[in-house]
Design a protein around this motif. Structure first.
Motif, mmCIF file in Angstrom:
data_model
loop_
_atom_site.group_PDB
_atom_site.id
_atom_site.type_symbol
_atom_site.label_atom_id
_atom_site.label_comp_id
_atom_site.label_asym_id
_atom_site.label_seq_id
_atom_site.Cartn_x
_atom_site.Cartn_y
_atom_site.Cartn_z
ATOM 1 N N ARG A 287 -3.722 -7.084 2.222
ATOM 2 C CA ARG A 287 -3.745 -6.171 3.439
ATOM 3 C C ARG A 287 -2.386 -5.958 3.768
ATOM 4 O O ARG A 287 -1.437 -6.590 3.792
ATOM 5 C CB ARG A 287 -4.520 -7.204 4.461
ATOM 6 N N TYR A 288 -2.342 -4.377 4.187
ATOM 7 C CA TYR A 288 -1.183 -4.241 4.629
ATOM 8 C C TYR A 288 -1.093 -3.824 6.182
ATOM 9 O O TYR A 288 -2.077 -3.393 6.754
ATOM 10 C CB TYR A 288 -0.830 -2.783 3.887
ATOM 11 N N LEU A 289 0.058 -3.818 6.905
ATOM 12 C CA LEU A 289 0.176 -3.607 8.290
ATOM 13 C C LEU A 289 -0.079 -2.130 8.466
ATOM 14 O O LEU A 289 0.781 -1.348 8.057
ATOM 15 C CB LEU A 289 1.346 -4.303 8.924
ATOM 16 N N VAL A 290 -0.956 -1.659 9.169
ATOM 17 C CA VAL A 290 -1.389 -0.539 9.406
ATOM 18 C C VAL A 290 -1.190 -0.271 11.091
ATOM 19 O O VAL A 290 -1.687 -1.097 11.916
ATOM 20 C CB VAL A 290 -2.285 0.133 8.890
ATOM 21 N N PHE B 12 9.100 2.723 1.711
ATOM 22 C CA PHE B 12 9.565 1.551 1.238
ATOM 23 C C PHE B 12 8.645 0.434 1.482
ATOM 24 O O PHE B 12 7.670 0.380 2.283
ATOM 25 C CB PHE B 12 10.879 1.229 2.342
ATOM 26 N N LEU B 13 8.907 -0.582 0.610
ATOM 27 C CA LEU B 13 8.047 -1.727 0.618
ATOM 28 C C LEU B 13 8.823 -2.601 1.358
ATOM 29 O O LEU B 13 10.323 -2.898 1.142
ATOM 30 C CB LEU B 13 7.624 -2.430 -0.959
ATOM 31 N N GLY B 14 8.300 -3.451 2.120
ATOM 32 C CA GLY B 14 9.275 -4.335 2.895
ATOM 33 C C GLY B 14 8.454 -5.958 3.003
ATOM 34 O O GLY B 14 7.109 -5.982 2.739
ATOM 35 N N ARG B 15 9.069 -6.863 3.291
ATOM 36 C CA ARG B 15 8.600 -8.219 3.400
ATOM 37 C C ARG B 15 8.733 -8.701 4.951
ATOM 38 O O ARG B 15 9.803 -8.590 5.565
ATOM 39 C CB ARG B 15 9.295 -9.125 2.569
ATOM 40 N N ALA C 290 7.456 2.144 5.972
ATOM 41 C CA ALA C 290 7.205 0.900 5.530
ATOM 42 C C ALA C 290 5.950 0.356 5.339
ATOM 43 O O ALA C 290 4.818 0.251 6.139
ATOM 44 C CB ALA C 290 7.833 -0.238 6.579
ATOM 45 N N ALA C 291 5.703 0.100 3.983
ATOM 46 C CA ALA C 291 4.422 -0.647 3.625
ATOM 47 C C ALA C 291 4.914 -2.318 3.575
ATOM 48 O O ALA C 291 5.216 -2.600 2.531
ATOM 49 C CB ALA C 291 3.881 -0.020 2.250
ATOM 50 N N VAL C 292 4.071 -2.659 4.284
ATOM 51 C CA VAL C 292 4.359 -4.329 4.430
ATOM 52 C C VAL C 292 3.185 -5.071 4.490
ATOM 53 O O VAL C 292 2.221 -4.961 5.026
ATOM 54 C CB VAL C 292 5.010 -4.721 5.792
ATOM 55 N N ALA C 293 2.927 -5.858 3.223
ATOM 56 C CA ALA C 293 1.787 -6.477 3.085
ATOM 57 C C ALA C 293 1.800 -8.035 3.798
ATOM 58 O O ALA C 293 2.907 -8.611 4.331
ATOM 59 C CB ALA C 293 1.542 -7.117 1.650
ATOM 60 N N HIS C 294 0.546 -8.442 4.318
ATOM 61 C CA HIS C 294 0.412 -9.660 5.051
ATOM 62 C C HIS C 294 1.070 -10.725 4.203
ATOM 63 O O HIS C 294 0.953 -10.790 2.856
ATOM 64 C CB HIS C 294 -1.141 -9.805 5.508
ATOM 65 N N PRO C 295 1.947 -11.691 4.880
ATOM 66 C CA PRO C 295 2.616 -12.638 4.026
ATOM 67 C C PRO C 295 1.531 -13.518 3.200
ATOM 68 O O PRO C 295 2.030 -14.143 2.168
ATOM 69 C CB PRO C 295 3.313 -13.506 5.079
ATOM 70 N N ASN C 296 0.250 -13.819 3.711
ATOM 71 C CA ASN C 296 -0.604 -14.660 2.919
ATOM 72 C C ASN C 296 -0.966 -13.992 1.726
ATOM 73 O O ASN C 296 -1.924 -14.640 1.060
ATOM 74 C CB ASN C 296 -1.854 -15.183 4.095
#
Length: 178
Positions: free
Chosen positions: A57-60, A122-125, A41-47
Motif C-alpha cells: 500500500r502506498y500513501l496517496v 522518487f521512491l521514499g521511506r 513521492a511514492a512512499v509505501a506503508h512501513p508494514n
C-alpha cells in the motif's frame, strides 16, 4: 481539446466509451515550453516493506477542493522552489501536505505532463509513524493507503500518474531501468 485531470472528468467530457488517449501523444507535435518543475513521492506503508510490489500500500492523497484538480487522487508532491534541489522539494512537499518526514531513497523516473509540468519521480521511506500523519486541509482532503492497482483503476486518479503506474507495473522503472 480540453485535457481533463481525471478519468471521471474524461468520461464526463467525452463519454465513457471514448478511450483515454496516450497522454504523451496529445502534445507530441507541439510540446511547448516547460512551465513548472515538480516532484512526486511514492512512499509505501512501513508494514508493507517486505510484501510483493502488487500487495504494497502506498500513501496517496485526495486533493483538496481549493487546488488544481480538486478531488483527484495522486501521490504527494509539488513544485520545486527556487534554489531547492529535487530531493529537498520531495522532503518539503511531503512535510507540507501530510505532516510527515520522508527520506528519499531513489529517483526512478522523469517525465513531462501534457500540462507542461516536468516531474521527477522518487521512491521514499516514511520516517514518521503512519498514524501521526496530519494533512494540510488547504491542499489535501484525505490520506489513503492503497495499492498501485487500486490507484491505477480509480476514476479519480490524476491522469499524470497513469504513465508512472503503467511503467512501474511493467517493472520498467525498477533498478534504474527506463
Amino acid at each position: 481539446m480540453t485535457i481533463p485531470y481525471t478519468k471521471r472528468e474524461w468520461d464526463r467530457l467525452y463519454g465513457p466509451d471514448t478511450p483515454l488517449p496516450d497522454l504523451a501523444s496529445l502534445f507530441k507535435d507541439d510540446p511547448g515550453p516547460i512551465v513548472r518543475y515538480g516532484v512526486v513521492a511514492a512512499v509505501a506503508h512501513p508494514n508493507d516493506e517486505y510484501l510483493p510490489d502488487h500487495q504494497r500500500r502506498y500513501l496517496v492523497i485526495r486533493r483538496a477542493e481549493s487546488v488544481i484538480a480538486p478531488g483527484a487522487l495522486c501521490f504527494p508532491g509539488g513544485g520545486i522552489e527556487q534554489g531547492e534541489s529535487a530531493d529537498q522539494a520531495v522532503i518539503r512537499e511531503f512535510r507540507e501536505e501530510v505532516g510527515g518526514t520522508v527520506t528519499v531513497t531513489q529517483k526512478i523516473w522523469s517525465n513531462t505532463t501534457p500540462w507542461r509540468v516536468h516531474l521527477d519521480w522518487f521512491l521514499g521511506r516514511l520516517v514518521t509513524h503512519p498514524d501521526s500523519l496530519s494533512i494540510d486541509p488547504r491542499e489535501v482532503a484525505e490520506l489513503l493507503w492503497i495499492t498501485l492497482d487500486e490507484l491505477a483503476n480509480s476514476p479519480d486518479t490524476l491522469l499524470s500518474n497513469l504513465p508512472f503506474l503503467k511503467l512501474y507495473a511493467n517493472r520498467s522503472l525498477r533498478n534504474g531501468q527506463t
